[in-house]
Design a protein around this motif. Structure first.
Motif, short mmCIF file in Angstrom:
data_model
loop_
_atom_site.label_atom_id
_atom_site.label_comp_id
_atom_site.label_asym_id
_atom_site.label_seq_id
_atom_site.Cartn_x
_atom_site.Cartn_y
_atom_site.Cartn_z
N VAL A 272 0.85 -1.19 0.00
CA VAL A 272 0.00 0.00 0.00
C VAL A 272 0.89 1.24 0.00
CG1 VAL A 272 -1.86 1.25 1.17
CG2 VAL A 272 -1.77 -1.24 1.30
N VAL A 273 0.59 2.16 -0.90
CA VAL A 273 1.29 3.45 -0.96
C VAL A 273 0.32 4.53 -0.51
CG1 VAL A 273 2.45 5.14 -2.42
CG2 VAL A 273 2.78 2.69 -2.84
N TYR A 274 0.74 5.35 0.46
CA TYR A 274 -0.10 6.43 0.99
C TYR A 274 0.46 7.75 0.47
CZ TYR A 274 -1.40 2.73 4.24
OH TYR A 274 -1.82 1.55 4.80
N GLY A 275 -0.41 8.57 -0.11
CA GLY A 275 0.06 9.83 -0.65
C GLY A 275 -1.09 10.69 -1.14
N ILE A 291 4.22 11.42 -1.80
CA ILE A 291 4.17 10.15 -1.10
C ILE A 291 4.41 10.38 0.39
CG2 ILE A 291 5.12 7.84 -0.92
CD1 ILE A 291 3.68 8.36 -3.52
N TYR A 292 3.47 9.89 1.24
CA TYR A 292 3.61 10.02 2.69
C TYR A 292 4.27 8.79 3.31
CZ TYR A 292 0.03 13.59 1.87
OH TYR A 292 -0.67 14.66 1.39
N GLY A 293 4.13 7.62 2.68
CA GLY A 293 4.70 6.41 3.23
C GLY A 293 4.15 5.18 2.52
N MET A 309 5.98 -1.00 8.00
CA MET A 309 5.42 0.33 7.75
C MET A 309 6.54 1.35 7.77
SD MET A 309 2.73 2.44 7.35
CE MET A 309 1.22 1.76 8.02
N HIS A 310 6.63 2.17 6.71
CA HIS A 310 7.67 3.20 6.60
C HIS A 310 7.00 4.52 6.26
CE1 HIS A 310 11.83 4.62 5.74
NE2 HIS A 310 11.18 5.48 4.99
N ALA A 311 7.35 5.58 7.01
CA ALA A 311 6.76 6.91 6.81
C ALA A 311 7.81 7.88 6.30
CB ALA A 311 6.16 7.42 8.12
N PHE A 312 7.49 8.58 5.21
CA PHE A 312 8.32 9.68 4.73
C PHE A 312 7.89 10.99 5.38
CE2 PHE A 312 8.20 6.68 1.07
CZ PHE A 312 9.54 6.30 1.12
#
Length: 405
Positions: A272-275, A291-293, A309-312
């Motif tokens: 899953v890409v969150y952005g 992109i948020y993470g 889970m990785h957060a930018f």
């Protein structure tokens, strides 16, 4: 004395079938490190009236005593089913902040002191099911100010009163829903004691077959104020039990993309890409993608998995997921492992451990480790353990149980 024994024996014989209809669960967690305190305690009681009707009671406790009490009823007769309940505030008399809709103008908030014991809310839902189709009507009523909602999108429930002052009496929500696969529809109507009006609606298509093993799904949500979100999903069946699902959700302020490879018999992997999609003067004028993470998860069974889970951008990711407690301090990533296995008496034990990281300042960037375990001791008794260890030296240990009867 002999007569008394006969009477007591007779009452016991008559009451035994009634006691046999009782069941429930007692679940509690006690913090033992760094200090001893009651974290949560829930007592659930159920009484089976007959084969199709059940009366229930759910009581929640904390260190101050009984804090919430619910009573429920569910059952069916033929194609009709009914579920309902009522909730009370037994003891809480604290002062809370009540939020109002922005359209109400000033004041946006108001302090209110809860009075106990007091009625909080009641609900009832009746449904008619026939040949795969379902038509349902739900009634939900709240007393002021016990309507809770995540108004700040921060994951924390607040006292939110949907009606504008001076209407501080009651709020009612009517939900009319219908299902005729693959189509479903839900319409919500609200009443602030001034008449019933439209609030929001959702229309969905699920598992619509197209061609070549391709299925389609879509969901449209809109409110009285306008567009909420639109989501589409495509799943392509490949070969050898392999399939691929791609889902995209559009809202007024962000876009979310989910890619889920699946392999029947060997679990599934989900990426899953969150952005957010950056647009210009129009929606179609796409200028870039923020992109948020991302999250990578592999499921091997219903309770065995590996997750990363990785957060930018931690703050934007937490707001998007409505979870302000996802990370602490400078944390930006976690690894999580969960698995299960056969335990005592035919039950299953579960265990999960999470490791959190920060960019620098510690060995490998490690900040804390969280662990939870549930072990069946008997057929109706589970031992619960929860451990949190931080590199700063803080340790929390909680011990609990789940007893079913």
């Amino acid at each position: 004395m002999r007569k008394l024994v006969i009477v007591l024996t007779g009452l016991l014989c008559l009451g035994a079938p009634g006691f046999a209809r009782f069941g429930g669960e007692w679940k509690a967690m006690l913090q033992v490190v760094p200090s001893v305190a009651l974290k949560t305690c829930t007592l659930t009681l159920k009484y089976l009236v007959d084969t199709s009707w059940t009366i229930s009671s759910i009581s929640e406790f904390d260190v101050s005593g009984l804090i919430d009490q619910k009573f429920g009823l569910c059952g069916s007769f033929g194609p009709f089913s009914i579920t309902g309940g009522i909730s009370f505030n037994p003891s809480i008399q604290e002062t809370v902040v009540v939020y109002y809709p922005e359209a109400c103008g000033a004041p946006q908030t108001q302090e209110y002191t809860l009075v106990a014991p007091a009625y909080k809310e009641a609900w009832v839902k009746t449904a008619f099911t026939l040949a795969g189709a379902e038509l349902a009507l739900e009634f939900h009523h709240w007393a002021y100010p016990y309507h809770l909602e995540d108004i700040d999108e921060d994951g924390e429930l607040e006292y939110y009163w949907p009606c504008c002052p001076p209407q501080t009496e009651s709020y009612t929500l009517f939900t009319l829903s219908g299902k005729l696969p693959p189509l479903s529809l839900a319409i919500n109507l609200a009443d602030c004691c001034t008449g019933i009006s439209f609030r929001d609606a959702i229309i969905a298509l699920t598992d619509v077959p197209l061609c070549c093993g391709l299925t389609y799904g879509a969901e449209l949500y809109f409110t009285k104020a306008g567009f909420g979100y639109f989501e589409t999903a495509l799943e392509l069946g490949l070969c050898c039990g392999l399939s691929l699902e791609v889902a995209t959700r559009f809202t007024v302020d962000h876009k979310e993309v989910r890619v889920t490879p699946k392999w029947n018999g060997m679990g599934q992997a989900c990426f899953v890409v969150y952005g957010n999609v950056l647009t210009g003067t129009t929606v179609l004028d796409i200028e870039g993608l923020e992109i948020y993470g991302y999250k990578l998860r592999c499921d091997f069974s219903p309770c065995s998995y590996v997750e990363l889970m990785h957060a930018f951008d931690v703050s934007k990711l937490e707001k998007l997921l409505r979870n302000p407690k996802l990370f602490e301090g400078n944390e930006f990533e976690y690894w999580k492992l969960g698995f299960c296995g056969p335990g005592c008496c035919g039950s299953t034990y579960t265990f999960d451990v999470s490791i959190y990281f920060q960019p620098s300042g510690s060995l490998f960037g490690l900040t804390r480790i969280l662990g939870n375990i549930s072990v069946p001791i008997m057929a109706n008794f589970d031992l619960l353990l929860s451990l949190s260890v931080s590199i700063t030296g803080g340790t929390e240990l909680a011990v609990g149980w789940s007893f079913r009867f």
